[in-house]
Design a protein around this motif. Structure first.
Motif, PDB file in Angstrom:
ATOM      1  N   ASN A 256      -5.182 -11.398   9.947  1.00 39.30           N
ATOM      2  CA  ASN A 256      -5.428 -10.010  10.356  1.00 39.30           C
ATOM      3  C   ASN A 256      -4.390  -9.040   9.796  1.00 39.30           C
ATOM      4  OD1 ASN A 256      -3.417 -11.169  11.938  1.00 39.30           O
ATOM      5  ND2 ASN A 256      -4.014 -10.119  13.811  1.00 39.30           N
ATOM      6  N   TYR A 257      -3.658  -9.473   8.747  1.00 40.77           N
ATOM      7  CA  TYR A 257      -2.705  -8.573   8.086  1.00 40.77           C
ATOM      8  C   TYR A 257      -3.382  -7.896   6.895  1.00 40.77           C
ATOM      9  CZ  TYR A 257       0.739  -7.018   4.710  1.00 40.77           C
ATOM     10  OH  TYR A 257       1.425  -6.271   3.796  1.00 40.77           O
ATOM     11  N   TYR A 258      -3.120  -6.585   6.744  1.00 41.04           N
ATOM     12  CA  TYR A 258      -3.662  -5.825   5.621  1.00 41.04           C
ATOM     13  C   TYR A 258      -2.584  -4.889   5.079  1.00 41.04           C
ATOM     14  CZ  TYR A 258      -8.106  -7.365   7.556  1.00 41.04           C
ATOM     15  OH  TYR A 258      -9.138  -8.141   8.031  1.00 41.04           O
ATOM     16  N   TYR A 259      -2.581  -4.759   3.760  1.00 37.10           N
ATOM     17  CA  TYR A 259      -1.623  -3.870   3.118  1.00 37.10           C
ATOM     18  C   TYR A 259      -2.227  -2.484   2.970  1.00 37.10           C
ATOM     19  CZ  TYR A 259       1.151  -1.727  -0.587  1.00 37.10           C
ATOM     20  OH  TYR A 259       1.909  -0.858  -1.328  1.00 37.10           O
ATOM     21  N   ILE A 260      -1.627  -1.520   3.627  1.00 41.61           N
ATOM     22  CA  ILE A 260      -2.026  -0.116   3.499  1.00 41.61           C
ATOM     23  C   ILE A 260      -0.758   0.697   3.273  1.00 41.61           C
ATOM     24  CG2 ILE A 260      -3.044   1.886   4.651  1.00 41.61           C
ATOM     25  CD1 ILE A 260      -4.718   0.059   6.318  1.00 41.61           C
TER      26      ILE A 260
ATOM     27  N   GLN B 236      -2.953   3.279  -1.178  1.00 48.05           N
ATOM     28  CA  GLN B 236      -2.879   1.931  -1.738  1.00 48.05           C
ATOM     29  C   GLN B 236      -3.423   0.945  -0.705  1.00 48.05           C
ATOM     30  OE1 GLN B 236       0.964   0.774  -3.283  1.00 48.05           O
ATOM     31  NE2 GLN B 236       1.376   2.827  -4.054  1.00 48.05           N
ATOM     32  N   LEU B 237      -4.334   0.090  -1.139  1.00 45.55           N
ATOM     33  CA  LEU B 237      -4.955  -0.893  -0.246  1.00 45.55           C
ATOM     34  C   LEU B 237      -5.050  -2.237  -0.944  1.00 45.55           C
ATOM     35  CD1 LEU B 237      -8.023   1.221   0.968  1.00 45.55           C
ATOM     36  CD2 LEU B 237      -5.855   0.911   2.172  1.00 45.55           C
ATOM     37  N   ASP B 238      -4.995  -3.308  -0.149  1.00 48.00           N
ATOM     38  CA  ASP B 238      -5.282  -4.606  -0.756  1.00 48.00           C
ATOM     39  C   ASP B 238      -6.796  -4.811  -0.813  1.00 48.00           C
ATOM     40  OD1 ASP B 238      -6.088  -5.500   1.793  1.00 48.00           O
ATOM     41  OD2 ASP B 238      -4.131  -6.369   2.223  1.00 48.00           O
ATOM     42  N   GLY B 239      -7.209  -5.711  -1.693  1.00 53.90           N
ATOM     43  CA  GLY B 239      -8.637  -5.950  -1.898  1.00 53.90           C
ATOM     44  C   GLY B 239      -9.337  -6.395  -0.632  1.00 53.90           C
ATOM     45  N   LYS B 240      -8.613  -7.130   0.218  1.00 51.54           N
ATOM     46  CA  LYS B 240      -9.194  -7.632   1.469  1.00 51.54           C
ATOM     47  C   LYS B 240      -9.605  -6.476   2.383  1.00 51.54           C
ATOM     48  CE  LYS B 240      -6.450  -9.674   4.465  1.00 51.54           C
ATOM     49  NZ  LYS B 240      -5.606 -10.633   5.224  1.00 51.54           N
ATOM     50  N   PHE B 241      -8.747  -5.451   2.435  1.00 51.52           N
ATOM     51  CA  PHE B 241      -9.065  -4.311   3.294  1.00 51.52           C
ATOM     52  C   PHE B 241     -10.189  -3.468   2.698  1.00 51.52           C
ATOM     53  CE2 PHE B 241      -8.503  -0.204   5.374  1.00 51.52           C
ATOM     54  CZ  PHE B 241      -8.318  -0.596   6.691  1.00 51.52           C
ATOM     55  N   ILE B 242     -10.198  -3.341   1.365  1.00 50.24           N
ATOM     56  CA  ILE B 242     -11.271  -2.583   0.707  1.00 50.24           C
ATOM     57  C   ILE B 242     -12.633  -3.192   1.041  1.00 50.24           C
ATOM     58  CG2 ILE B 242     -12.272  -1.971  -1.544  1.00 50.24           C
ATOM     59  CD1 ILE B 242      -9.418  -1.672  -2.601  1.00 50.24           C
TER      60      ILE B 242
ATOM     61  N   LEU C 221       8.978  -3.616  -1.068  1.00 46.59           N
ATOM     62  CA  LEU C 221       9.284  -3.203   0.299  1.00 46.59           C
ATOM     63  C   LEU C 221       8.022  -2.708   0.994  1.00 46.59           C
ATOM     64  CD1 LEU C 221      11.651  -2.678   2.363  1.00 46.59           C
ATOM     65  CD2 LEU C 221      11.558  -0.313   1.582  1.00 46.59           C
ATOM     66  N   GLN C 222       7.238  -1.904   0.270  1.00 43.03           N
ATOM     67  CA  GLN C 222       5.991  -1.396   0.847  1.00 43.03           C
ATOM     68  C   GLN C 222       5.036  -2.535   1.182  1.00 43.03           C
ATOM     69  OE1 GLN C 222       5.715   1.711   1.644  1.00 43.03           O
ATOM     70  NE2 GLN C 222       7.601   2.334   0.639  1.00 43.03           N
ATOM     71  N   ARG C 223       5.059  -3.582   0.368  1.00 45.84           N
ATOM     72  CA  ARG C 223       4.143  -4.698   0.591  1.00 45.84           C
ATOM     73  C   ARG C 223       4.587  -5.577   1.755  1.00 45.84           C
ATOM     74  NH1 ARG C 223       0.236  -4.692  -3.109  1.00 45.84           N
ATOM     75  NH2 ARG C 223      -0.574  -6.566  -2.138  1.00 45.84           N
ATOM     76  N   CYS C 224       5.780  -5.335   2.271  1.00 43.55           N
ATOM     77  CA  CYS C 224       6.238  -6.039   3.473  1.00 43.55           C
ATOM     78  C   CYS C 224       5.894  -5.247   4.729  1.00 43.55           C
ATOM     79  CB  CYS C 224       7.742  -6.288   3.405  1.00 43.55           C
ATOM     80  SG  CYS C 224       8.224  -7.483   2.149  1.00 43.55           S
TER      81      CYS C 224
ATOM     82  N   SER D  24      -5.742  -0.270  -5.949  1.00 43.81           N
ATOM     83  CA  SER D  24      -6.009  -1.603  -5.409  1.00 43.81           C
ATOM     84  C   SER D  24      -4.941  -2.613  -5.821  1.00 43.81           C
ATOM     85  CB  SER D  24      -7.384  -2.082  -5.905  1.00 43.81           C
ATOM     86  OG  SER D  24      -7.620  -3.414  -5.535  1.00 43.81           O
ATOM     87  N   ASP D  25      -4.388  -3.322  -4.798  1.00 38.45           N
ATOM     88  CA  ASP D  25      -3.474  -4.445  -5.049  1.00 38.45           C
ATOM     89  C   ASP D  25      -2.422  -4.125  -6.103  1.00 38.45           C
ATOM     90  OD1 ASP D  25      -4.324  -6.465  -3.234  1.00 38.45           O
ATOM     91  OD2 ASP D  25      -6.155  -6.677  -4.405  1.00 38.45           O
ATOM     92  N   LEU D  26      -1.660  -3.067  -5.871  1.00 43.59           N
ATOM     93  CA  LEU D  26      -0.645  -2.658  -6.837  1.00 43.59           C
ATOM     94  C   LEU D  26       0.541  -3.624  -6.825  1.00 43.59           C
ATOM     95  CD1 LEU D  26       0.570  -0.670  -8.864  1.00 43.59           C
ATOM     96  CD2 LEU D  26       1.476   0.625  -6.922  1.00 43.59           C
ATOM     97  N   TYR D  27       0.736  -4.308  -7.948  1.00 42.28           N
ATOM     98  CA  TYR D  27       1.923  -5.147  -8.150  1.00 42.28           C
ATOM     99  C   TYR D  27       2.584  -4.700  -9.444  1.00 42.28           C
ATOM    100  CZ  TYR D  27       0.808  -8.573  -4.519  1.00 42.28           C
ATOM    101  OH  TYR D  27       0.572  -9.198  -3.319  1.00 42.28           O
ATOM    102  N   LEU D  28       3.856  -4.373  -9.364  1.00 42.44           N
ATOM    103  CA  LEU D  28       4.589  -3.958 -10.555  1.00 42.44           C
ATOM    104  C   LEU D  28       5.336  -5.137 -11.147  1.00 42.44           C
ATOM    105  CD1 LEU D  28       6.046  -0.557  -9.296  1.00 42.44           C
ATOM    106  CD2 LEU D  28       3.884  -0.980 -10.481  1.00 42.44           C
ATOM    107  N   ASP D  29       5.675  -5.005 -12.431  1.00 43.62           N
ATOM    108  CA  ASP D  29       6.465  -6.035 -13.104  1.00 43.62           C
ATOM    109  C   ASP D  29       7.886  -6.031 -12.539  1.00 43.62           C
ATOM    110  OD1 ASP D  29       8.386  -6.877 -15.486  1.00 43.62           O
ATOM    111  OD2 ASP D  29       6.419  -7.779 -15.847  1.00 43.62           O
ATOM    112  N   GLU D  30       8.493  -7.226 -12.462  1.00 44.42           N
ATOM    113  CA  GLU D  30       9.845  -7.334 -11.908  1.00 44.42           C
ATOM    114  C   GLU D  30      10.858  -6.493 -12.671  1.00 44.42           C
ATOM    115  OE1 GLU D  30      11.626 -10.979 -10.684  1.00 44.42           O
ATOM    116  OE2 GLU D  30       9.696 -11.897 -10.232  1.00 44.42           O
ATOM    117  N   LYS D  31      10.589  -6.211 -13.936  1.00 48.95           N
ATOM    118  CA  LYS D  31      11.512  -5.404 -14.742  1.00 48.95           C
ATOM    119  C   LYS D  31      11.359  -3.914 -14.452  1.00 48.95           C
ATOM    120  CE  LYS D  31      11.536  -8.783 -18.532  1.00 48.95           C
ATOM    121  NZ  LYS D  31      11.172  -9.015 -19.954  1.00 48.95           N
TER     122      LYS D  31
END
Length: 312
Positions: free
Chosen positions: A88-92, A131-137, A234-237, A218-225
């Motif tokens: 039941n966790y969603y990233y918003i 920003q939303l994860d695909g699961k919530f969309i 931090l936002q994804r936590c 959707s599902d924004l992930y940036l490169d570690e660099k």
């Protein structure tokens, strides 16, 4: 015989005192706990979610001192992995994104502006996005038209009112975190198909007036660099945990506390209180009823016992 009566009276008196203590203390606790449960129901359950917030900007520290910790990335990565285990966790995340030379593309169309009073001649203005994860969309059950995802780009879904300005596959430069520009690609267009509980949650969090004027990232992930990588992690936590009862609220808070204990991430759990579960409250009510019955039986025993002694 006399000693036996004295002993019986002593036991009855002790039982009455214990019963009175249980009744008064448990009733007080139940009243207080029911008040807490009512508050939680109005504040969280009726909304349908609890919001996860970090606690790095309180006390003597701040989020940037946390980022300077050599273990910060591991802490955030581990925390996100644990959160994803919760069904039941969603990233918003509500982030204003910035568009350069807005009026060149949209003319005087102010539908997409965060602040409709913005000066369109300024170089950059904020536009509505979430920003939303695909699961919530998927839970939103929006109608997505002409969907075509390109994993080489950050995917964005544009509200249906953008259709006259863009096509699927178009690349848009957006300032997502401050001045940093990212190339995003239109993965499809979204239309509202009627409210559901997830859409109401999104409306509440993002204060959305019309999803067809928004950009959904959707599902924004940036490169570690990337210089903004830690901000993104931090936002994804954070995000939300969906709940529909006080018991689910209690479980959600306990889950967050367990994750924080395991990973070392600092959540602001001070904003949550944990009442007893419905089962615990039922047990307390049963104990009160049993104590009242015992008290009555003891009182009757003393009353009738006293009358019998008077007759003798």
């Amino acid at each position: 015989m006399k000693n036996k009566k004295v002993y019986i009276n002593l036991v009855i008196n002790i039982m009455m005192i214990v019963s009175i203590i249980i009744v008064f203390t448990k009733c007080y606790i139940l009243k207080s706990d029911n008040g807490g449960a009512d508050y939680i129901k109005k504040s969280y359950v009726d909304k349908g979610y609890i919001t996860l917030l970090d606690d790095y900007d309180s006390g003597n520290g701040n989020v940037y001192s946390f980022f300077g910790n050599k273990n910060s990335l591991k802490i955030m990565n581990d925390t996100e992995k644990e959160l994803k285990k919760l069904s039941n966790y969603y990233y918003i995340d509500i982030q204003d994104v910035y568009f350069k030379n807005y009026s060149d593309k949209f003319g005087n169309d102010r539908n997409f502006l965060v602040d409709e009073e913005d000066d369109l001649s300024s170089q950059e203005v904020g536009i509505k996005s979430v920003q939303l994860d695909g699961k919530f969309i998927k839970k939103l059950k929006l109608k997505i038209e002409d969907e075509k995802v390109d994993n080489n780009f950050i995917s964005v879904y544009l509200g249906n009112n953008y259709k006259k300005y863009y096509s699927v596959g178009d690349v848009i430069d957006l300032g997502i975190y401050g001045d940093k520009k990212y190339k995003t690609k239109v993965a499809g267009f979204v239309k509202e198909t009627g409210n559901n509980e997830y859409y109401k949650i999104l409306e509440d969090i993002a204060d959305i007036d019309n999803i067809e004027n928004y950009i959904i990232i959707s599902d924004l992930y940036l490169d570690e660099k990337d210089s903004q990588y830690k901000i993104n992690m931090l936002q994804r936590c954070e995000g939300i945990i969906k709940i529909s009862s006080v018991d689910e609220y209690i479980k959600a808070v306990n889950d967050v506390n367990a994750i924080a204990d395991k990973t070392g991430f600092k959540y602001d759990t001070k904003i949550y209180s944990i009442p007893k579960s419905s089962e615990e409250r039922k047990r307390d009510k049963r104990l009160v009823i049993i104590s009242i019955v015992v008290l009555l039986l003891c009182g009757l025993t003393k009353l009738f016992g006293g009358k019998i002694n008077d007759k003798k």
